[in-house]
Scaffold this active site. Structure first.
Site, mmCIF file in Angstrom:
data_model
loop_
_atom_site.group_PDB
_atom_site.id
_atom_site.type_symbol
_atom_site.label_atom_id
_atom_site.label_comp_id
_atom_site.label_asym_id
_atom_site.label_seq_id
_atom_site.Cartn_x
_atom_site.Cartn_y
_atom_site.Cartn_z
ATOM 1 N N SER A 1 0.958 -1.120 0.292
ATOM 2 C CA SER A 1 -0.072 -0.050 -0.018
ATOM 3 C C SER A 1 0.737 1.110 0.230
ATOM 4 C CB SER A 1 -0.987 0.023 1.081
ATOM 5 O OG SER A 1 -1.885 0.788 0.865
ATOM 6 N N GLU B 1 -9.444 -4.342 -4.508
ATOM 7 C CA GLU B 1 -8.716 -3.505 -3.577
ATOM 8 C C GLU B 1 -9.831 -2.687 -2.736
ATOM 9 O OE1 GLU B 1 -5.610 -3.431 -2.710
ATOM 10 O OE2 GLU B 1 -4.494 -4.434 -4.492
ATOM 11 N N HIS C 1 -8.226 -4.861 -0.179
ATOM 12 C CA HIS C 1 -6.895 -4.500 0.204
ATOM 13 C C HIS C 1 -6.644 -4.800 1.411
ATOM 14 C CE1 HIS C 1 -3.751 -1.181 -0.377
ATOM 15 N NE2 HIS C 1 -4.330 -0.798 0.811
#
Length: 532
Positions: free
Chosen positions: A220, A343, A442
């Site tokens: 990330s 995500e 995510h």
């Protein structure tokens, strides 16, 4: 190399700063864990907002044998409860530390995995249960390093008077200094991460690690930071391999003007008058002002962090992929890059405020993204048997591809063109039961690579079949361990290239499959990067 200490459960390593005491723990054959090891001087007092400095060292043995390490100053994470993050951790600004897990067999030197955690540059850190490296270190016989860095305003506040740090030297001689009288640099949190890599390259041999086989993995925000580092030739000698997990490469760094605007809002909330106040105000007030910035108005669905990388023209470019294209070639670098399949379901999948989205609202989002090709793109995302598409899901998938999937595909193409050996992956395993709306969201792949049993009991995994997830966890660790050791996860994982584009699917019904793109079929062309 570390050696046994007087006690049966402690172990000692000697680094240039002084002796460090860790402890034996984890599954058999066990690991040696060192938590809270400093890689730079505490960024406090006059060093707040300044570039990281080498640690002056210590004389008495440094106790790194506690069950918890160091937590950077931060606000509560919006997704922390779902992921099982502890809520009562003591925090500190003296956070430039790392946690290290080394195999207990003593047969090194072992390859090294350095993990740069995510959290939107606002939250997270090395000490979360989902980042524990003991099991991975033991199973794959690698050294695992988790890095803390300055978060939020402390790491990325860039008022008008802040200036880029001056970069001097390269590799293990790399150092930073402030350019102006204020001592306030842009992208301090990114400089922290680079300083951590410098420390690992210089010191990891003391923990049984091989400094010539270092893999840096950023997830990330950490992945976006790693993409910025790849464009800096001074940093590249610090690692042999790079892995980007769910890097939001479709979120460009803030411009200097945008960052200064955020800083003005922050300073107004803080009530600071002058630059000296910023170094003197308590950390609690820093967080209070940061909370007020985060509470400001923003467009629906906007999840971009206000404190993040800033395009300062020296350390961070306005276009991360463009900077990589003009940087020296990536010859000899092994690269792993990928995303989860859905995500943005982490933010939008259970967001009830999106439930009433209409076709017109979603079409406006497509128009903003694709301009004159919006109609074509919208048809690609709504093709299928459903007469009435779920518009919030269409919106979510658009944002997933805009922020993550399409730019990661472009990154993979570019890294290959620049000479790297590239392998792409997509994590497809989806959450069942009460959290099924999050799908393959995510952060979902992290507990299959890192983490301890406590993390696998997080609420988000409440309805997961333990046997199913255990088998996938073993497989993910095997593949990533092989990449850290050799650069080749396994023989069936094809290199990605222009002639034979390839993506490895991880988990889900198509586990082990090899589609030609991270994007769903039919969407490649509308993103301007058709598969050859």
């Amino acid at each position: 190399m570390y050696a046994a200490d007087a006690g049966p459960t402690t172990i000692e390593a000697e680094v240039s700063g002084g002796p460090v005491i860790g402890r034996r723990e984890g599954p058999e054959p066990g690991v040696s864990a060192f938590r809270g090891v400093p890689y730079a001087a505490p960024p406090v007092g006059p060093d707040r907002f300044g570039p990281p400095r080498p640690h002056p060292g210590w004389s008495a043995p440094l106790r790194a044998d506690r069950p918890a390490g160091t937590v950077p100053l931060q606000l509560p994470s919006p997704v922390g409860t779902l992921m099982g993050d502890p809520a009562d951790r003591e925090q500190t600004e003296a956070c430039l530390t790392m946690n290290i897990w080394a195999p207990g067999t003593g047969h090194g030197p072992f390859p090294v995995l350095v993990w740069l955690p995510g959290g939107s540059f606002l939250t997270g850190g090395a000490d979360l249960p989902r980042y524990d490296g003991a099991e991975l270190a033991a199973q794959e016989e690698i050294v695992v390093v988790l890095v803390n860095y300055r978060l939020g305003a402390l790491g990325f506040l860039s008022p008008s008077w802040a200036e880029p740090a001056v970069i001097e030297g390269e590799g293990t001689s790399l150092r930073f200094r402030a350019r102006g009288d204020s001592g306030h640099v842009t992208n301090a949190g990114l400089l922290d991460q680079i300083m951590a890599l410098r420390w690992v390259k210089r010191e990891i041999r003391a923990f049984g690690g091989d400094p010539d086989r270092v893999t840096v993995t950023g997830q990330s925000a950490g992945g976006q930071a790693l993409a910025a580092m790849l464009a800096l030739p001074q940093v590249r000698p610090l690692f042999r391999r790079a892995a980007l997990h769910s890097a939001p490469l479709g979120m460009p760094p803030l411009s200097r003007a945008e960052a200064a605007g955020v800083a003005d809002t922050f300073l107004a909330a803080l009530g600071a008058d002058g630059r000296a106040d910023l170094r003197a105000v308590p950390g609690e007030r820093i967080l209070h002002a940061q909370r007020q910035v985060l509470a400001g108005p923003r467009a629906r669905g906007d999840v971009r962090p206000p404190f993040q990388l800033v395009a300062d023209g020296t350390v961070v470019a306005p276009d991360l992929l463009g900077a990589l294209a003009s940087a020296p070639p990536l010859d000899g670098l092994d690269v792993l890059a990928g995303t989860t399949r859905h995500e943005c379901a982490l933010w939008y999948g259970m967001d009830t405020s999106l439930g009433g989205m209409t076709r017109a609202e979603v079409a406006a989002e497509f128009a903003a993204q694709f301009g004159g090709r919006a109609g074509e793109a919208l048809r690609c995302y709504t093709a299928g048997p459903a007469d009435r598409p779920a518009w919030p899901t269409v919106f979510e998938e658009l944002k997933t591809d805009a922020f993550f999937t399409a730019p990661t595909q472009r990154f993979g193409d570019l890294a290959h063109e620049r000479g790297a050996a590239v392998r792409l992956f997509r994590f497809d395993w989806q959450l069942p039961g009460r959290y099924a709306a999050l799908r393959a969201c995510h952060c979902l792949e992290i507990p299959f690579l890192l983490g301890r049993p406590e993390a696998r009991r997080a609420p988000v995994f409440a309805d997961t079949d333990p046997a199913d997830s255990a088998a996938l966890r073993t497989e993910v660790r095997r593949l990533w361990g092989a990449f850290v050791r050799t650069g080749t996860p396994d023989g069936a994982w094809q290199l990605h290239g222009q002639v034979r584009p390839s993506v490895r699917l991880i988990g889900g019904g198509s586990d082990g499959g090899s589609p030609r793109s991270l994007l769903e079929p039919g969407r490649e062309a509308v993103w301007g990067s058709p598969v050859r």
